[in-house]
Write an enzyme that holds these catalytic residues in place. Structure first.
Site, mmCIF file in Angstrom:
data_model
loop_
_atom_site.group_PDB
_atom_site.id
_atom_site.type_symbol
_atom_site.label_atom_id
_atom_site.label_comp_id
_atom_site.label_asym_id
_atom_site.label_seq_id
_atom_site.Cartn_x
_atom_site.Cartn_y
_atom_site.Cartn_z
ATOM 1 N N VAL A 1 0.833 -1.209 0.000
ATOM 2 C CA VAL A 1 0.000 0.000 0.000
ATOM 3 C C VAL A 1 0.867 1.259 0.000
ATOM 4 O O VAL A 1 0.623 2.189 -0.780
ATOM 5 C CB VAL A 1 -0.959 -0.001 1.224
ATOM 6 C CG1 VAL A 1 -1.884 1.201 1.165
ATOM 7 C CG2 VAL A 1 -1.766 -1.295 1.283
ATOM 8 N N ILE B 1 -13.604 0.743 -1.053
ATOM 9 C CA ILE B 1 -15.035 1.108 -0.944
ATOM 10 C C ILE B 1 -15.203 2.163 0.160
ATOM 11 O O ILE B 1 -14.756 1.938 1.285
ATOM 12 C CB ILE B 1 -15.895 -0.128 -0.588
ATOM 13 C CG1 ILE B 1 -15.722 -1.234 -1.626
ATOM 14 C CG2 ILE B 1 -17.356 0.259 -0.451
ATOM 15 C CD1 ILE B 1 -16.476 -2.523 -1.294
ATOM 16 N N LYS C 1 -12.613 -5.747 10.871
ATOM 17 C CA LYS C 1 -13.388 -4.794 10.060
ATOM 18 C C LYS C 1 -14.830 -4.707 10.572
ATOM 19 O O LYS C 1 -15.410 -3.622 10.658
ATOM 20 C CB LYS C 1 -13.354 -5.225 8.587
ATOM 21 C CG LYS C 1 -11.953 -5.114 7.995
ATOM 22 C CD LYS C 1 -11.826 -5.882 6.695
ATOM 23 C CE LYS C 1 -10.472 -5.679 6.047
ATOM 24 N NZ LYS C 1 -10.197 -6.612 4.956
HETATM 25 P P1 NAP Z 1 3.206 -4.863 3.602
HETATM 26 O O1 NAP Z 1 3.289 -4.997 2.132
HETATM 27 O O2 NAP Z 1 3.617 -6.026 4.453
HETATM 28 O O3 NAP Z 1 4.060 -3.575 4.016
HETATM 29 C C1 NAP Z 1 4.355 -3.280 5.343
HETATM 30 C C2 NAP Z 1 5.398 -2.196 5.355
HETATM 31 O O4 NAP Z 1 5.683 -1.860 6.717
HETATM 32 C C3 NAP Z 1 6.739 -2.603 4.719
HETATM 33 O O5 NAP Z 1 7.252 -1.551 3.979
HETATM 34 C C4 NAP Z 1 7.649 -2.875 5.925
HETATM 35 O O6 NAP Z 1 9.006 -2.556 5.693
HETATM 36 C C5 NAP Z 1 7.082 -1.894 6.924
HETATM 37 N N1 NAP Z 1 7.318 -2.313 8.298
HETATM 38 C C6 NAP Z 1 6.924 -3.457 8.897
HETATM 39 N N2 NAP Z 1 7.341 -3.453 10.178
HETATM 40 C C7 NAP Z 1 8.021 -2.318 10.369
HETATM 41 C C8 NAP Z 1 8.706 -1.754 11.464
HETATM 42 N N3 NAP Z 1 8.766 -2.377 12.642
HETATM 43 N N4 NAP Z 1 9.291 -0.565 11.294
HETATM 44 C C9 NAP Z 1 9.240 0.075 10.108
HETATM 45 N N5 NAP Z 1 8.586 -0.382 9.035
HETATM 46 C C10 NAP Z 1 7.996 -1.581 9.172
HETATM 47 O O7 NAP Z 1 1.737 -4.491 4.080
HETATM 48 P P2 NAP Z 1 0.585 -3.794 3.225
HETATM 49 O O8 NAP Z 1 -0.145 -4.846 2.493
HETATM 50 O O9 NAP Z 1 1.115 -2.644 2.497
HETATM 51 O O10 NAP Z 1 -0.404 -3.342 4.405
HETATM 52 C C11 NAP Z 1 -0.135 -2.200 5.184
HETATM 53 C C12 NAP Z 1 -1.341 -1.908 6.061
HETATM 54 O O11 NAP Z 1 -2.480 -1.690 5.230
HETATM 55 C C13 NAP Z 1 -1.751 -3.026 7.005
HETATM 56 O O12 NAP Z 1 -2.315 -2.473 8.164
HETATM 57 C C14 NAP Z 1 -2.826 -3.771 6.236
HETATM 58 O O13 NAP Z 1 -3.711 -4.489 7.061
HETATM 59 C C15 NAP Z 1 -3.519 -2.608 5.597
HETATM 60 N N6 NAP Z 1 -4.271 -2.925 4.383
HETATM 61 C C16 NAP Z 1 -3.689 -3.611 3.391
HETATM 62 C C17 NAP Z 1 -4.413 -3.868 2.239
HETATM 63 C C18 NAP Z 1 -3.837 -4.652 1.106
HETATM 64 O O14 NAP Z 1 -4.590 -4.977 0.178
HETATM 65 N N7 NAP Z 1 -2.541 -4.981 1.116
HETATM 66 C C19 NAP Z 1 -5.726 -3.409 2.124
HETATM 67 C C20 NAP Z 1 -6.291 -2.667 3.175
HETATM 68 C C21 NAP Z 1 -5.551 -2.441 4.305
HETATM 69 P P3 NAP Z 1 9.901 -3.363 4.606
HETATM 70 O O15 NAP Z 1 9.254 -3.108 3.289
HETATM 71 O O16 NAP Z 1 11.245 -2.735 4.705
HETATM 72 O O17 NAP Z 1 9.853 -4.782 5.035
HETATM 73 N N1 HSE Z 2 -5.906 -8.831 3.650
HETATM 74 C C1 HSE Z 2 -7.014 -7.986 3.438
HETATM 75 C C2 HSE Z 2 -7.975 -8.640 2.487
HETATM 76 C C3 HSE Z 2 -6.558 -6.666 2.873
HETATM 77 O O1 HSE Z 2 -7.618 -9.640 1.861
HETATM 78 O O2 HSE Z 2 -9.103 -8.191 2.361
HETATM 79 C C4 HSE Z 2 -7.658 -5.654 2.760
HETATM 80 O O3 HSE Z 2 -8.068 -5.238 4.018
#
Ligand code: NAP
Ligand code: HSE
Length: 440
Positions: free
Chosen positions: A15, A138, A207
């Site tokens: 994200v 959404i 959620k």
């Molecule tokens: P992700 O790809 O795993 O990215 C997490 C990021 O956080 C990475 O850049 C990681 O660093 C960094 N990070 C993790 N631990 C850290 C720490 N202790 N200190 C500093 N940086 C740290 O996760 P994501 O999918 O982008 O999701 C991020 C958030 O959005 C979560 O809360 C997730 O639930 C929410 N979300 C995600 C989605 C989705 O579709 N992916 C949808 C809705 C909500 P590195 O890159 O260096 O490892």
């Molecule tokens: N892991 C979550 C999903 C990301 O699959 O819906 C969006 O919140």
């Protein structure tokens, strides 16, 4: 034009990287729409050297999210790390206490500490925006928090986890294995860092807890939610559901009942001809039933970098457009101090239809015994049928599928326990609740 809005982003994964790219690519359009530029001026992640496909060479790098939240020259702290504790929780709290606006997509954090964090934001008169935390792109948070003000909501339900819906869809349509579908969802950036949160239903529960608070004005009670994930759903269940005119979806449901609020997350059979049954892949759908508006259904991309970044960007743009010192919409729709205690309805009093699949020894009297156990518990059957086992080499057992008319969870559990006490079961019974959406 007003000064640029300075944004610090903690987390540059799926994200975060999408968000940086979109803000950089749309700089001119955003400045016009918001009346001021939006600039990313500080970032942090774990690994500074990782190639993320974005240019952050001119952006200040901070070694930890806590340092960024405490020290960076920013107006808004954007948390895209994830997790209810640790760096995400610490840095969001630090930023709010410092009087910074905060945007987060972190439903686990909000489900655990949303009321506390809302109280800090309200005390500091800053915004804590979290549109991306529920159903990806959404705009359901704004709909519940702002657009439906004045309505009395009776039920909120939907498909809120893209990973699970993606897995169930591909298993059904392409016959792929659960494990292969999950791997692909991870590769596409849909799954949580720990995918058990998706498939065990916790992510949907987080959620749902947020939506329940917005819909009913109650304090968040994520740990009170009845929870079942999709790991027990077999291809046999999916096919049996299809034969009966249903599809299986992981639903989160929160509804008002006479005895309190029922909150549940479980695989659910929904009639094939409903809109919600046709929501496939990573797409999410959230339905809201309320007294003035009636039924509302919102359908759209539920996970993935760009879909989620779109919601995060909307939250940042709202901050860019907001006036300093202006009256703020309460973070959770109702001021944190005025949220009512959550009163839980017992799951055993849930009423609805049930699908029950039993694997039984192929012998005389079994059918009659099952029907008797159902009758003893006042369960009226819509259908009962026997199917051959998919494994043709097994001619010693048979599958029996029951569909009940509306009954209670308590009756079904008692009947299934009574059947388990008999000697003819050749496998663990499968029980899937049936939901009939009102309008969709
Ligand atoms: P992700 O790809 O795993 O990215 C997490 C990021 O956080 C990475 O850049 C990681 O660093 C960094 N990070 C993790 N631990 C850290 C720490 N202790 N200190 C500093 N940086 C740290 O996760 P994501 O999918 O982008 O999701 C991020 C958030 O959005 C979560 O809360 C997730 O639930 C929410 N979300 C995600 C989605 C989705 O579709 N992916 C949808 C809705 C909500 P590195 O890159 O260096 O490892
Ligand atoms: N892991 C979550 C999903 C990301 O699959 O819906 C969006 O919140």
């Amino acid at each position: 034009m007003a000064d640029a809005l300075k944004v610090g982003i903690a987390g540059l994964g799926t994200v975060g990287a999408s968000l940086v790219r979109i803000i950089q690519n749309r700089a001119n359009e955003l400045a016009v729409t918001c009346g001021r530029a939006i600039e990313v001026t500080a970032v942090t992640a774990r690994d500074k050297s990782r190639d993320r496909g974005i240019d952050i060479s001119d952006i200040a790098w901070f070694d930890t999210p806590e340092m960024l939240a405490a020290e960076a020259d920013i107006d808004v702290f954007v948390e895209l790390i994830g997790g209810a504790q640790g760096a995400a929780a610490n840095s969001v709290r630090t930023a709010l206490e410092r009087g910074l606006h905060v945007v987060t997509a972190n439903k686990a954090l909000l489900a655990a500490s949303g009321v506390d964090l809302a109280a800090i934001a309200e005390e500091k008169s800053v915004l804590l925006n979290f549109e991306a935390a529920v159903a990806g792109g959404i705009p359901v948070i704004k709909a519940l928090r702002e657009s439906l003000t004045g309505n009395t909501v009776s039920r909120v339900y939907g498909i809120m986890n893209g990973t699970c819906n993606y897995i169930l869809t591909r298993m059904e349509k392409e016959g792929l294995s659960f494990a292969d579908c999950l791997k692909e969802a991870q590769r596409l950036g849909y799954a949580e860092a720990d995918p058990s949160f998706d498939i065990e239903g916790n992510d949907t529960a987080h959620k749902l807890a947020i939506l329940t608070t917005l819909a009913f004005g109650t304090r968040i009670a994520a740990d009170e939610i009845y929870l079942e994930g999709i790991t027990n759903i077999s291809i046999e269940d999916i096919h049996a559901a299809a034969d009966l005119g249903y599809r299986i979806k992981l639903l989160g449901v929160a509804q008002k009942t006479d005895s309190g609020i029922e909150q549940r997350v479980h695989p659910t059979m929904v009639p094939h001809d409903t809109v919600i049954a046709q929501v496939d892949g990573v797409t999410n759908a959230v339905a809201i039933e309320s007294d003035i508006l009636g039924e509302l259904l919102m359908v759209g991309p539920g996970a993935g970098g760009d879909a989620t970044a779109s919601a995060v960007l909307g939250d940042i743009a709202d901050i860019a457009k907001s006036q300093p010192g202006a009256q703020r919409v309460p973070v959770l729709g109702t001021p944190a101090a005025a949220l009512a205690p959550y009163r839980r309805a017992q799951m055993r009093s849930h009423e609805g239809g049930y699908f029950i699949r039993l694997t039984v020894a192929d012998r005389t009297g079994v059918f009659a015994s099952i029907a008797a156990r159902m009758a003893e518990n006042n369960i009226s059957l819509e259908s009962i049928m026997q199917r051959a086992k998919p494994d043709v080499s097994d001619d010693t057992s048979k599958t029996i599928i029951l569909v009940t008319h509306a009954t209670t969870e308590d009756s079904v559990r008692k009947a299934v326990d009574a059947i388990k006490a008999e000697s003819y079961l050749a496998g663990e019974p499968q029980v899937i609740r049936i939901e009939r959406p009102k309008a969709f």
